[in-house]
Motif scaffolding. Structure first.
Motif, short mmCIF file in Angstrom:
data_model
loop_
_atom_site.label_atom_id
_atom_site.label_comp_id
_atom_site.label_asym_id
_atom_site.label_seq_id
_atom_site.Cartn_x
_atom_site.Cartn_y
_atom_site.Cartn_z
N THR A 1 0.84 -1.20 0.00
CA THR A 1 0.00 0.00 0.00
C THR A 1 0.88 1.24 0.00
O THR A 1 0.62 2.20 -0.74
CB THR A 1 -0.94 0.02 1.23
OG1 THR A 1 -1.83 -1.10 1.14
CG2 THR A 1 -1.75 1.30 1.29
N ALA A 2 1.92 1.24 0.81
CA ALA A 2 2.85 2.37 0.86
C ALA A 2 3.57 2.57 -0.47
O ALA A 2 3.94 3.68 -0.82
CB ALA A 2 3.87 2.17 1.99
N CYS A 3 3.71 1.48 -1.23
CA CYS A 3 4.37 1.54 -2.54
C CYS A 3 3.40 1.87 -3.68
O CYS A 3 3.83 2.00 -4.83
CB CYS A 3 5.06 0.22 -2.84
SG CYS A 3 6.47 -0.14 -1.78
N GLY A 4 2.11 1.96 -3.38
CA GLY A 4 1.17 2.37 -4.42
C GLY A 4 0.16 1.35 -4.87
O GLY A 4 -0.62 1.63 -5.79
N THR A 5 0.13 0.15 -4.29
CA THR A 5 -0.88 -0.83 -4.67
C THR A 5 -2.23 -0.33 -4.15
O THR A 5 -2.34 0.15 -3.04
CB THR A 5 -0.57 -2.21 -4.07
OG1 THR A 5 0.72 -2.63 -4.54
CG2 THR A 5 -1.60 -3.24 -4.47
N LYS A 6 -3.26 -0.46 -5.00
CA LYS A 6 -4.60 0.03 -4.64
C LYS A 6 -5.56 -1.14 -4.46
O LYS A 6 -5.26 -2.27 -4.83
CB LYS A 6 -5.12 0.96 -5.74
CG LYS A 6 -4.28 2.23 -5.89
CD LYS A 6 -4.85 3.16 -6.92
CE LYS A 6 -4.42 2.71 -8.29
NZ LYS A 6 -4.83 3.57 -9.36
N HIS A 7 -6.73 -0.83 -3.91
CA HIS A 7 -7.73 -1.87 -3.66
C HIS A 7 -8.56 -2.18 -4.90
O HIS A 7 -9.09 -3.30 -5.02
CB HIS A 7 -8.64 -1.48 -2.50
CG HIS A 7 -7.91 -1.55 -1.19
ND1 HIS A 7 -7.71 -2.72 -0.52
CD2 HIS A 7 -7.29 -0.59 -0.47
CE1 HIS A 7 -7.02 -2.49 0.58
NE2 HIS A 7 -6.75 -1.21 0.63
N GLU A 8 -8.69 -1.26 -5.80
CA GLU A 8 -9.45 -1.51 -7.02
C GLU A 8 -9.00 -0.57 -8.11
O GLU A 8 -8.49 0.53 -7.84
CB GLU A 8 -10.95 -1.36 -6.77
CG GLU A 8 -11.35 0.00 -6.30
CD GLU A 8 -12.82 0.05 -5.90
OE1 GLU A 8 -13.40 1.13 -6.03
OE2 GLU A 8 -13.36 -0.96 -5.46
N PRO A 9 -9.18 -0.98 -9.36
CA PRO A 9 -8.80 -0.11 -10.47
C PRO A 9 -9.75 1.09 -10.54
O PRO A 9 -10.92 0.99 -10.21
CB PRO A 9 -8.94 -0.99 -11.70
CG PRO A 9 -9.55 -2.26 -11.26
CD PRO A 9 -9.64 -2.28 -9.79
N SER A 10 -9.21 2.19 -11.00
CA SER A 10 -10.03 3.39 -11.18
C SER A 10 -10.81 3.30 -12.48
O SER A 10 -10.52 2.45 -13.35
CB SER A 10 -9.14 4.63 -11.20
OG SER A 10 -8.33 4.62 -12.37
N VAL A 11 -11.77 4.17 -12.65
CA VAL A 11 -12.54 4.23 -13.89
C VAL A 11 -11.60 4.51 -15.06
O VAL A 11 -11.74 3.91 -16.13
CB VAL A 11 -13.64 5.31 -13.79
CG1 VAL A 11 -14.32 5.53 -15.13
CG2 VAL A 11 -14.65 4.94 -12.72
#
Length: 103
Positions: A70-80
């Protein structure tokens, strides 16, 4: 994550440090182990992501691993925008993966 400066975490987010299995387009049902950047992955949540899992790579490395990612930029879901980018990059593949039938 206090051991890393924000600039270091941003750089780590771009490096291929996450081992993940991805589907190969040429071989249906086959997965291939590859290394991806944390910013190219998303965290697994539930089975409702079945369509998204055909388009994006979902990972889970447990509480500590996920906190680091998460600190490295992994997200929970893709954006639109990310979904639209996939659609625009290969409309036929997106149509096929959606389960739509050609008429």
């Amino acid at each position: 994550m206090t051991d890393f400066a924000p600039a270091q975490l941003r750089r780590l987010g771009e490096l291929p440090i996450v081992p993940a299995y991805t589907s190969t387009a040429s071989e249906k049902g086959r997965s291939q182990l590859c290394m991806l950047a944390p910013k190219s992955c998303y965290f697994k949540r539930d089975s409702s992501q079945s369509f998204h899992s055909k388009l994006f790579v979902f990972i889970d490395f447990g509480t500590k691993g996920n906190a680091f990612l998460t600190a490295c930029g992994t997200k929970h879901e893709p954006s639109v925008e990310e979904i639209a980018q996939i659609l625009l990059s290969d409309p036929k593949q997106f149509f096929h993966l959606s389960g739509a039938k050609d008429k």
